[in-house]
Design an enzyme around this catalytic site. Structure first.
Site, PDB file in Angstrom:
ATOM      1  CE  LYS A 158      35.752  27.554  17.479  1.00 49.63           C
ATOM      2  NZ  LYS A 158      35.020  27.300  18.292  1.00 49.63           N
ATOM      3  NE  ARG A 218      37.601  21.707  18.764  1.00 47.23           N
ATOM      4  CZ  ARG A 218      36.342  22.177  18.157  1.00 47.23           C
ATOM      5  NH1 ARG A 218      36.403  22.481  16.831  1.00 47.23           N
ATOM      6  NH2 ARG A 218      35.354  22.614  18.739  1.00 47.23           N
ATOM      7  NE  ARG A 242      26.713  26.171  20.732  1.00 45.51           N
ATOM      8  CZ  ARG A 242      27.077  25.992  20.208  1.00 45.51           C
ATOM      9  NH1 ARG A 242      28.201  26.721  19.631  1.00 45.51           N
ATOM     10  NH2 ARG A 242      28.208  24.876  20.794  1.00 45.51           N
ATOM     11  NE  ARG A 285      27.134  21.809  19.464  1.00 45.36           N
ATOM     12  CZ  ARG A 285      28.205  21.830  19.199  1.00 45.36           C
ATOM     13  NH1 ARG A 285      28.017  22.912  18.024  1.00 45.36           N
ATOM     14  NH2 ARG A 285      29.450  21.561  19.944  1.00 45.36           N
ATOM     15  NE  ARG A 339      32.297  21.229  23.810  1.00 43.31           N
ATOM     16  CZ  ARG A 339      30.966  22.202  23.412  1.00 43.31           C
ATOM     17  NH1 ARG A 339      30.028  22.250  23.793  1.00 43.31           N
ATOM     18  NH2 ARG A 339      31.067  23.216  21.937  1.00 43.31           N
TER      19      ARG A 339
HETATM   20  P1  AMP Z   1      32.536  22.636  17.641  1.00 45.58           P
HETATM   21  O1  AMP Z   1      30.950  22.483  16.992  1.00 45.58           O
HETATM   22  O2  AMP Z   1      33.226  23.083  16.753  1.00 45.58           O
HETATM   23  O3  AMP Z   1      32.046  23.374  18.647  1.00 45.58           O
HETATM   24  O4  AMP Z   1      32.600  20.784  17.548  1.00 45.58           O
HETATM   25  C1  AMP Z   1      31.670  20.251  18.852  1.00 45.58           C
HETATM   26  C2  AMP Z   1      32.677  18.709  18.614  1.00 45.58           C
HETATM   27  O5  AMP Z   1      33.085  18.284  17.430  1.00 45.58           O
HETATM   28  C3  AMP Z   1      34.089  19.016  19.335  1.00 45.58           C
HETATM   29  O6  AMP Z   1      33.767  19.160  20.662  1.00 45.58           O
HETATM   30  C4  AMP Z   1      34.561  17.640  19.015  1.00 45.58           C
HETATM   31  O7  AMP Z   1      34.724  16.824  19.796  1.00 45.58           O
HETATM   32  C5  AMP Z   1      34.780  17.284  17.735  1.00 45.58           C
HETATM   33  N1  AMP Z   1      35.523  18.602  16.594  1.00 45.58           N
HETATM   34  C6  AMP Z   1      35.486  19.800  15.799  1.00 45.58           C
HETATM   35  N2  AMP Z   1      36.155  19.626  14.743  1.00 45.58           N
HETATM   36  C7  AMP Z   1      37.607  19.511  15.440  1.00 45.58           C
HETATM   37  C8  AMP Z   1      39.117  19.395  16.054  1.00 45.58           C
HETATM   38  N3  AMP Z   1      39.027  20.746  14.913  1.00 45.58           N
HETATM   39  N4  AMP Z   1      39.448  18.749  16.529  1.00 45.58           N
HETATM   40  C9  AMP Z   1      39.029  17.576  16.967  1.00 45.58           C
HETATM   41  N5  AMP Z   1      37.493  17.556  17.156  1.00 45.58           N
HETATM   42  C10 AMP Z   1      36.724  18.383  16.813  1.00 45.58           C
END
Ligand code: AMP
Length: 215
Positions: A13, A88, A127, A160, A171
């Site tokens: 994404k 999400r 990554r 990360r 996840r």
């Molecule tokens: P990402 O960078 O999109 O993979 O997001 C990393 C982490 O941030 C996720 O595993 C969640 O813990 C939190 N997070 C990001 N976006 C959301 C969302 N829309 N709702 C809830 N938690 C989120």
């Protein structure tokens, strides 16, 4: 154009979002990035979010929706937005519909990047993210050649914390349980297009571009 990029962790994404915002008039809004910026700046929001993120859990809907609502009040969002990692949950999707409706706008297209679990684990284990601009790279599939913003030589790359294998598994579970229902939600609104996210970055972007240029 107001877009949502839907897909599991590591489905590409963030990488595709960078490409899309370079070619289409949309502002990239990544909730993950916004949370990480808050953690880096040691804000109250950041400290509430961190405990959930470290476990691979979702940050509660009220916190996430509030943060997005605030971001949407900034004037740069008026030309078009690209949500990455939001919504999400069904609650977030409903809140987004309300929020956009209140601004007399709507989500125009949802791109679902579909990638198998095995491929996701393979991708996330290699990554690397830039600590300064958050651009994603991969040790093997998308190595650092140059900074997309011409700001560094790759010295800020890091892995990360939530890309560790046990957190990745959590996840993936969270995606199946809480986020996958959005596929039906947006299909029934006639907005969802599924794109295979299994190819290389350029190949996937070609498919994405075909969809967006046809809209
Ligand atoms: P990402 O960078 O999109 O993979 O997001 C990393 C982490 O941030 C996720 O595993 C969640 O813990 C939190 N997070 C990001 N976006 C959301 C969302 N829309 N709702 C809830 N938690 C989120």
């Amino acid at each position: 154009m107001n877009l949502v990029l839907l897909g599991g962790p590591g489905s590409g994404k963030g990488t595709q979002a960078d490409r899309i915002q370079n070619e289409f008039a949309v502002v990239h809004i990544s909730t993950g990035k916004l949370f990480r910026a808050n953690i880096k700046n040691v804000t109250e929001l950041g400290s509430s979010a961190k405990a959930y993120m470290d476990k691979g859990d979702l940050v509660p809907d009220e916190i996430t929706i509030g943060m997005v609502r605030e971001r949407m009040m900034e004037p740069d969002t008026a030309s078009g937005v690209l949500f990455d990692g939001f919504p999400r949950t069904i609650t977030q999707a409903e809140a987004l519909d309300d929020l956009m409706g209140g601004l007399d706008r709507e989500i125009t297209r949802v791109l679902y990047l579909s990638v198998s679990d095995e491929e996701i684990v393979r991708r996330l284990s290699g990554r690397l993210i830039c600590r300064e601009c958050e651009s994603p790279f991969h040790k093997e599939f998308n190595p650092f050649h140059s900074c997309p913003y011409s700001k560094c030589e790759g010295e800020h790359l890091y892995q990360r914390d939530d890309d560790k294998p046990e957190t990745v598994r959590a996840r993936l579970r969270v995606f199946q349980e809480q986020t996958a229902p959005l596929i039906d939600y947006y299909t029934s609104q006639g907005k969802l297009v599924k794109v295979s996210g299994e190819g290389g970055v350029d190949e996937v972007f070609e498919s994405v571009r075909n969809v967006l240029e046809g809209d």
